[in-house]
Design an enzyme around this catalytic site. Structure first.
Site, short mmCIF file in Angstrom:
data_model
loop_
_atom_site.label_atom_id
_atom_site.label_comp_id
_atom_site.label_asym_id
_atom_site.label_seq_id
_atom_site.Cartn_x
_atom_site.Cartn_y
_atom_site.Cartn_z
CG ASP A 7 -1.92 1.16 1.17
OD1 ASP A 7 -2.68 1.25 0.18
OD2 ASP A 7 -1.94 1.98 2.09
CD GLU A 9 -1.97 6.23 3.14
OE1 GLU A 9 -2.59 7.16 2.59
OE2 GLU A 9 -2.52 5.19 3.53
CG HIS A 57 -1.95 10.63 4.66
ND1 HIS A 57 -1.28 11.72 5.16
CD2 HIS A 57 -2.06 10.83 3.32
CE1 HIS A 57 -0.97 12.54 4.17
NE2 HIS A 57 -1.45 12.03 3.04
CG HIS A 154 -6.64 5.70 4.94
ND1 HIS A 154 -7.00 4.55 4.28
CD2 HIS A 154 -7.76 6.43 5.10
CE1 HIS A 154 -8.30 4.59 4.04
NE2 HIS A 154 -8.79 5.72 4.52
CG ASP A 159 -4.46 1.10 5.08
OD1 ASP A 159 -4.93 0.99 6.23
OD2 ASP A 159 -4.75 2.05 4.33
#
Length: 231
Positions: A7, A9, A57, A154, A159
């Protein structure tokens, strides 16, 4: 048999508009077992992070001020993922950002992420498994009984860890069902199942709903037999 749940960001939604990656998190599975050999890196995006992204985030410009830029971490990242199957929820988003970052490198020495890994989109898999239902990570956690109570914001590594739990639950649990040469039974001649003609057999894994139906059926049989039945 090496799989990596990944994942990212970012500063926004579109690298073509100048958005950049600010965090990468990756969790490794080998033979469908967590190895705890993870990759996690914050990255200075060489631009400001908008406030609306920070609210998602929680990663601020001040926090990123002393972090390395992508060019400084790319070799370690690519060495970690090369040769693996990357499993990403909504893969086109993250793959698009990674490829954009790779394209900014001098002489584009790594090419594209697909040159080094195979890509599996777990969102596409979830939509096939649960058609017509919500298939965000949060929705899948609720459906599959996975605790994501720590996910208030997040974060790429968190995640990825949640995605590992979701992926394993969707595809049959944390067990490699194929036979290997190291099996003591003597029945295994390779790391795949084959027919008597030597052609590979398709392995169909039970869905989470099918596993629950099986568990409930055994519970009903056990109740009627007045003893525990396991199968």
């Amino acid at each position: 048999m090496r799989q990596i749940l990944l994942d990212t960001e970012t500063t926004g939604f579109d690298p073509k508009n100048g958005d950049r990656i600010i965090e990468i998190g990756a969790v490794e599975l080998v033979k469908r077992k967590l190895t705890h050999n993870n990759y996690h890196q914050y990255i200075h995006p060489e631009r400001d992070v908008p406030q609306d992204a920070i609210e998602v985030h929680g990663i601020t410009n001040e926090f990123l001020a002393d972090k390395p830029v992508f060019a400084d971490i790319v070799d370690a990242f690519m060495q970690f993922v090369t040769g693996a199957e990357l499993i990403i929820h909504n893969a086109p988003f993250d793959v698009g950002f990674i490829n954009h970052e790779l394209a900014q490198l001098p002489e584009n020495r790594w090419g594209m992420i697909e040159d080094h890994c195979t890509i599996t989109d777990s969102l596409k898999l979830a939509r096939k498994t649960y058609p017509g239902q919500r298939n965000s990570l949060d929705a899948l956690c609720k459906r599959l009984g996975i605790d994501n109570s720590n996910r208030t914001l997040h974060g790429a590594l968190l995640d990825s860890e949640i995605l590992a739990d979701v992926y394993l639950a969707m595809t049959g649990g944390q067990t490699d069902l194929t036979l290997s040469e190291s099996d003591n039974s003597g029945a295994a001649q390779s790391n795949r199942l084959v027919s008597r003609k030597g052609t590979p057999l398709k392995i169909v894994r039970a869905s989470a709903a099918e596993l629950e139906a099986h568990r409930q059926k055994l519970a009903d049989i056990s109740e009627n037999a007045k003893r525990s039945i396991e199968w």
